[in-house]
Design a protein around this motif. Structure first.
Motif, PDB file in Angstrom:
ATOM      1  N   ASN A 163       0.922  -0.732  -0.512  1.00 53.19           N
ATOM      2  CA  ASN A 163      -0.937  -0.263  -0.244  1.00 53.19           C
ATOM      3  C   ASN A 163       0.870   1.349   0.070  1.00 53.19           C
ATOM      4  OD1 ASN A 163      -3.039   0.555  -0.076  1.00 53.19           O
ATOM      5  ND2 ASN A 163      -2.554   1.356   1.872  1.00 53.19           N
ATOM      6  N   PHE A 164       1.278   1.013  -0.573  1.00 56.51           N
ATOM      7  CA  PHE A 164       3.070   2.176  -1.013  1.00 56.51           C
ATOM      8  C   PHE A 164       2.384   3.323  -2.343  1.00 56.51           C
ATOM      9  CE2 PHE A 164       4.867  -1.232  -2.659  1.00 56.51           C
ATOM     10  CZ  PHE A 164       5.463  -1.032  -4.099  1.00 56.51           C
ATOM     11  N   LYS A 210       3.570  -4.979 -14.447  1.00 56.42           N
ATOM     12  CA  LYS A 210       4.125  -5.665 -13.851  1.00 56.42           C
ATOM     13  C   LYS A 210       3.179  -6.534 -12.178  1.00 56.42           C
ATOM     14  CE  LYS A 210       7.607  -7.614 -16.505  1.00 56.42           C
ATOM     15  NZ  LYS A 210       8.058  -7.177 -17.649  1.00 56.42           N
ATOM     16  N   HIS A 211       3.432  -5.447 -12.025  1.00 57.81           N
ATOM     17  CA  HIS A 211       2.868  -5.574 -10.003  1.00 57.81           C
ATOM     18  C   HIS A 211       2.412  -4.466  -9.241  1.00 57.81           C
ATOM     19  CE1 HIS A 211       6.453  -8.339  -9.569  1.00 57.81           C
ATOM     20  NE2 HIS A 211       6.722  -8.060 -10.694  1.00 57.81           N
ATOM     21  N   PRO A 212       0.680  -3.954 -10.076  1.00 55.12           N
ATOM     22  CA  PRO A 212       0.110  -2.871  -9.400  1.00 55.12           C
ATOM     23  C   PRO A 212      -1.030  -2.848  -8.244  1.00 55.12           C
ATOM     24  CG  PRO A 212      -0.936  -4.610 -11.410  1.00 55.12           C
ATOM     25  CD  PRO A 212       0.409  -4.889 -11.029  1.00 55.12           C
ATOM     26  N   GLU A 213      -0.346  -4.604  -7.360  1.00 55.84           N
ATOM     27  CA  GLU A 213      -1.334  -4.799  -6.966  1.00 55.84           C
ATOM     28  C   GLU A 213      -0.803  -3.621  -5.218  1.00 55.84           C
ATOM     29  OE1 GLU A 213       1.914  -7.962  -7.145  1.00 55.84           O
ATOM     30  OE2 GLU A 213       0.512  -7.089  -8.373  1.00 55.84           O
ATOM     31  N   ARG A 214       0.527  -3.884  -4.955  1.00 58.02           N
ATOM     32  CA  ARG A 214       1.125  -3.640  -3.810  1.00 58.02           C
ATOM     33  C   ARG A 214       0.836  -1.704  -3.818  1.00 58.02           C
ATOM     34  NH1 ARG A 214       5.968  -6.869  -0.509  1.00 58.02           N
ATOM     35  NH2 ARG A 214       4.876  -8.447  -1.636  1.00 58.02           N
ATOM     36  N   VAL A 215       0.716  -0.841  -5.099  1.00 58.66           N
ATOM     37  CA  VAL A 215       0.858   0.375  -4.860  1.00 58.66           C
ATOM     38  C   VAL A 215      -0.543   1.152  -4.919  1.00 58.66           C
ATOM     39  CG1 VAL A 215       1.650   2.157  -6.751  1.00 58.66           C
ATOM     40  CG2 VAL A 215       2.796  -0.450  -6.864  1.00 58.66           C
ATOM     41  N   LYS A 216      -0.651   2.098  -3.841  1.00 63.12           N
ATOM     42  CA  LYS A 216      -1.483   2.933  -4.047  1.00 63.12           C
ATOM     43  C   LYS A 216      -1.615   3.913  -5.356  1.00 63.12           C
ATOM     44  CE  LYS A 216      -4.005   4.918  -0.133  1.00 63.12           C
ATOM     45  NZ  LYS A 216      -3.917   6.028   1.046  1.00 63.12           N
ATOM     46  N   ILE A 230      -2.778   0.927 -17.221  1.00 65.04           N
ATOM     47  CA  ILE A 230      -2.776   1.363 -15.950  1.00 65.04           C
ATOM     48  C   ILE A 230      -3.617   1.630 -15.228  1.00 65.04           C
ATOM     49  CG2 ILE A 230      -1.083   3.140 -14.061  1.00 65.04           C
ATOM     50  CD1 ILE A 230       1.357   2.706 -16.229  1.00 65.04           C
ATOM     51  N   THR A 231      -4.256   1.385 -14.286  1.00 64.87           N
ATOM     52  CA  THR A 231      -5.599   1.767 -13.233  1.00 64.87           C
ATOM     53  C   THR A 231      -4.929   2.563 -11.929  1.00 64.87           C
ATOM     54  OG1 THR A 231      -6.063  -0.608 -12.305  1.00 64.87           O
ATOM     55  CG2 THR A 231      -7.201   0.328 -14.691  1.00 64.87           C
ATOM     56  N   THR A 232      -3.572   2.101 -12.395  1.00 58.45           N
ATOM     57  CA  THR A 232      -3.412   2.749 -10.385  1.00 58.45           C
ATOM     58  C   THR A 232      -3.444   4.717 -10.247  1.00 58.45           C
ATOM     59  OG1 THR A 232      -1.788   0.925 -10.120  1.00 58.45           O
ATOM     60  CG2 THR A 232      -1.532   3.081  -9.193  1.00 58.45           C
TER      61      THR A 232
END
Length: 259
Positions: free
Chosen positions: A83-84, A102-108, A190-192
């Motif tokens: 959640n960073f 590649k790793h969107p799940e951890r990024v806020k 990218i949805t972040t």
């Protein structure tokens, strides 16, 4: 400003403050001094993390944007950050983009400033005047709107790098990798939530690059800063911090309201 450089296995990093992590990725000639204003401001509210990117330590086959993104992924896994907020300048922004694809799940949230990934005028793919201090000083000054930002300390850092033949080879390899690794076709996935902070006088990644990122990344907003070049967090730290802090607060307020 001196910060404790921590180590964990092969990783070297700075970690200051407490709270939601903000991970900062530096560029090709990046140094800790680039982020001193960011660290000092945000460590009051967040855990500010800067991994030392191994620009000159990867083997030549891994010396690429993708190789650096893999290194960042391993660092984040080792430290178990979640959640960073991920912020990158110049090449660091490019690495952040490859990571988040590649790793969107951890990024806020994603914060890009003067990022490569679409188009950039680098310091050049060649160093015909390696060892020419005045040439390096002039090239370094082009990074900024105000050439006085290219202090002797900063120019000395770049000069030291460009005086080392092996480091020059690695820089050219990374610069070519950045040019080849164009992300234009992938950014729409990218949805972040993404914040773009761009210098209106950036000659390395000109304002139209910021506009293109805004057009391609769906959930993004763009802020231009006048009288500012390629490194807003260095040249106009107060304005940069204000824009970024306001964005993160709005993001948190929206998350609370939606909870």
């Amino acid at each position: 400003m001196n910060y404790e450089i921590k180590t964990q296995g092969k990783f070297k990093f700075i970690e200051e403050g407490e709270g939601e992590p903000i991970i900062l990725l530096h560029g090709l000639f990046g140094a800790l001094s680039n982020f001193s204003g960011t660290i000092e401001y945000f460590k009051q509210f967040n855990k500010v993390v800067i991994p030392m990117l191994p620009l000159f330590d990867l083997n030549i086959l891994e010396t690429s944007v993708g190789g650096l993104a893999k290194y960042v992924h391993k660092f984040i896994e080792a430290r178990d950050y979640n959640n960073f907020h991920l912020m990158g300048n110049s090449l660091g922004g490019h690495v952040a983009l490859v990571y988040i694809l590649k790793h969107p799940e951890r990024v806020k949230s994603l914060i890009l400033t003067g990022s490569s990934g679409l188009f950039e005028n680098g310091m050049g793919e060649t160093y015909p005047k390696r060892g020419d201090y005045e040439y390096i000083r002039n090239k370094t000054a082009l990074t900024f709107y105000d050439p006085a930002m290219a202090t002797k300390e900063l120019v000395d850092e770049v000069f030291e790098i460009t005086s080392n033949r092996l480091k020059v080879i690695k820089i050219i390899t990374l610069a070519k990798s950045a040019i080849r690794h164009n992300l234009g076709e992938e950014l729409t996935t990218i949805t972040t939530p993404t914040l773009l902070i761009w210098g209106l006088n950036d000659t390395v990644t000109p304002p139209m690059v910021g506009e293109e990122f805004k057009k391609l990344i769906p959930n993004s907003e763009l802020h231009f800063v006048d009288k500012c070049g390629h490194a807003p967090m260095m040249e106009v730290p107060d304005e940069f911090n204000r824009i970024m802090h306001d964005y993160l607060q709005r993001l948190n307020n929206k998350a609370v309201a939606g909870a």
